[in-house]
Scaffold this active site. Structure first.
Site, PDB file in Angstrom:
ATOM      1  N   ARG A  77       0.087  -9.073  13.695  1.00  0.00           N
ATOM      2  CA  ARG A  77      -0.404  -7.990  12.832  1.00  0.00           C
ATOM      3  C   ARG A  77      -1.315  -8.538  11.720  1.00  0.00           C
ATOM      4  O   ARG A  77      -2.340  -7.940  11.398  1.00  0.00           O
ATOM      5  CB  ARG A  77       0.780  -7.224  12.214  1.00  0.00           C
ATOM      6  CG  ARG A  77       1.124  -5.964  13.016  1.00  0.00           C
ATOM      7  CD  ARG A  77       2.562  -5.531  12.919  1.00  0.00           C
ATOM      8  NE  ARG A  77       3.063  -5.218  11.595  1.00  0.00           N
ATOM      9  CZ  ARG A  77       2.732  -4.130  10.886  1.00  0.00           C
ATOM     10  NH1 ARG A  77       1.869  -3.262  11.362  1.00  0.00           N
ATOM     11  NH2 ARG A  77       3.260  -3.921   9.713  1.00  0.00           N
TER      12      ARG A  77
ATOM     13  N   ARG B 296      12.067  -1.403  11.790  1.00  0.00           N
ATOM     14  CA  ARG B 296      10.731  -1.182  12.363  1.00  0.00           C
ATOM     15  C   ARG B 296      10.472  -2.182  13.461  1.00  0.00           C
ATOM     16  O   ARG B 296      10.519  -3.390  13.236  1.00  0.00           O
ATOM     17  CB  ARG B 296       9.668  -1.293  11.263  1.00  0.00           C
ATOM     18  CG  ARG B 296       9.317   0.066  10.696  1.00  0.00           C
ATOM     19  CD  ARG B 296       8.239  -0.052   9.685  1.00  0.00           C
ATOM     20  NE  ARG B 296       6.968  -0.499  10.249  1.00  0.00           N
ATOM     21  CZ  ARG B 296       5.830  -0.401   9.605  1.00  0.00           C
ATOM     22  NH1 ARG B 296       5.803   0.136   8.409  1.00  0.00           N
ATOM     23  NH2 ARG B 296       4.716  -0.832  10.151  1.00  0.00           N
TER      24      ARG B 296
ATOM     25  N   LYS C  98       0.838  -1.210   0.000  1.00  0.00           N
ATOM     26  CA  LYS C  98       0.000   0.000   0.000  1.00  0.00           C
ATOM     27  C   LYS C  98       0.870   1.257   0.000  1.00  0.00           C
ATOM     28  O   LYS C  98       0.641   2.170  -0.785  1.00  0.00           O
ATOM     29  CB  LYS C  98      -0.900   0.047   1.251  1.00  0.00           C
ATOM     30  CG  LYS C  98      -1.835  -1.126   1.411  1.00  0.00           C
ATOM     31  CD  LYS C  98      -2.792  -0.912   2.587  1.00  0.00           C
ATOM     32  CE  LYS C  98      -2.106  -0.838   3.931  1.00  0.00           C
ATOM     33  NZ  LYS C  98      -1.487  -2.112   4.361  1.00  0.00           N
TER      34      LYS C  98
ATOM     35  N   ARG D 228      -9.283   1.133   9.320  1.00  0.00           N
ATOM     36  CA  ARG D 228      -8.696  -0.151   9.666  1.00  0.00           C
ATOM     37  C   ARG D 228      -9.690  -1.048  10.400  1.00  0.00           C
ATOM     38  O   ARG D 228      -9.372  -2.178  10.727  1.00  0.00           O
ATOM     39  CB  ARG D 228      -7.517   0.138  10.581  1.00  0.00           C
ATOM     40  CG  ARG D 228      -6.406  -0.854  10.558  1.00  0.00           C
ATOM     41  CD  ARG D 228      -5.284  -0.524   9.740  1.00  0.00           C
ATOM     42  NE  ARG D 228      -4.025  -1.077  10.148  1.00  0.00           N
ATOM     43  CZ  ARG D 228      -2.877  -0.533   9.793  1.00  0.00           C
ATOM     44  NH1 ARG D 228      -2.871   0.568   9.093  1.00  0.00           N
ATOM     45  NH2 ARG D 228      -1.756  -1.103  10.112  1.00  0.00           N
TER      46      ARG D 228
ATOM     47  N   ARG E 147      11.444  -5.920   5.552  1.00  0.00           N
ATOM     48  CA  ARG E 147      11.248  -4.506   5.889  1.00  0.00           C
ATOM     49  C   ARG E 147      11.711  -4.206   7.316  1.00  0.00           C
ATOM     50  O   ARG E 147      12.317  -3.162   7.585  1.00  0.00           O
ATOM     51  CB  ARG E 147       9.769  -4.136   5.724  1.00  0.00           C
ATOM     52  CG  ARG E 147       9.469  -2.694   6.067  1.00  0.00           C
ATOM     53  CD  ARG E 147       8.125  -2.273   5.556  1.00  0.00           C
ATOM     54  NE  ARG E 147       7.058  -2.671   6.454  1.00  0.00           N
ATOM     55  CZ  ARG E 147       5.750  -2.512   6.189  1.00  0.00           C
ATOM     56  NH1 ARG E 147       5.370  -1.997   5.036  1.00  0.00           N
ATOM     57  NH2 ARG E 147       4.836  -2.871   7.045  1.00  0.00           N
TER      58      ARG E 147
END
Ligand code: AMP
Length: 195
Positions: free
Chosen positions: A146, A134, A14, A89, A128
């Site tokens: 998640r 992160r 996204k 969300r 990532r």
């Protein structure tokens, strides 16, 4: 005028697609995750409250998010449209967005749903986490959580928008240039409104 909502699990691309569209359409890419990470980095009161939820892979409570989003969407750089990435969300955020859209007399084009298989998402998120350091993407347990939060709370929005015939699903398991090309082609031929 282009107003888009990006839907899809973490790691679906996204942010990447929204970033590309921001360049080509000259409209801001608004990522609630990025805004929250910036609050965390600057130790603002909102950041302090949001951090614990984010680190655990949980959604930040709505009461911390809704005002942040409506304020951002009223900034002058949104006059020609916006791309929302990571909001709504859950169903109550979607209802809030409906009210905001109605109150502001906005129209919006499409909810773009990026579809990617779980094993690809997990590999992308682990990568990532390493590259961007992160804290919510560095171990498989948090990543798994998640994805579960996505299935439980966000995925129901696919039907919510499909019923309104505003959902465009595209295969996100392709090279990003190909996804971007398909999205552009779709948007160029399917504008819902002319304003
Ligand atoms: P993202 O960058 O979109 O993956 O978001 C990273 C984290 O920020 C999420 O795991 C949530 O903890 C939080 N977050 C981002 N957007 C929202 C939202 N719309 N509602 C609640 N929490 C959010």
């Amino acid at each position: 005028m282009t107003r888009l909502i990006f839907l899809g699990p973490p790691g679906a691309g996204k942010g990447t697609q929204a970033h590309l569209l921001q360049e080509t359409r000259k409209i801001p890419h608004i990522s609630t995750g990025e805004i929250l990470r910036s609050h965390v980095a600057h130790n603002t009161p909102l950041g302090e409250k949001a951090r614990v939820y984010m680190d655990q892979g949980e959604l930040v409570p709505n009461e911390l998010i809704l005002n942040m989003v409506s304020e951002r969407l009223k900034q002058p750089d949104t006059d020609n449209g916006w791309i929302l990435d990571g909001f709504p969300r859950n169903v109550s955020q979607a209802a809030f967005m409906d009210d905001l859209i109605q109150n502001m007399h906005w129209d919006y084009d499409w909810v773009v749903n990026l579809d990617v298989p779980d094993e690809v998402l997990i590999a992308r998120l682990l990568h990532r986490g390493e590259v961007e350091h992160r804290s919510d993407d560095h171990d498989e347990t948090t990543i798994g959580h998640r994805l579960q939060v996505y299935r439980d709370q966000t995925e129901p929005l696919i039907d919510y928008y499909r019923q309104r015939k505003q959902l465009y699903t595209l295969n996100g398991n392709q090279p990003m240039e190909q996804v971007a090309a398909q999205l552009n082609e779709f948007l160029n031929s399917h504008h819902l409104h002319k304003s």
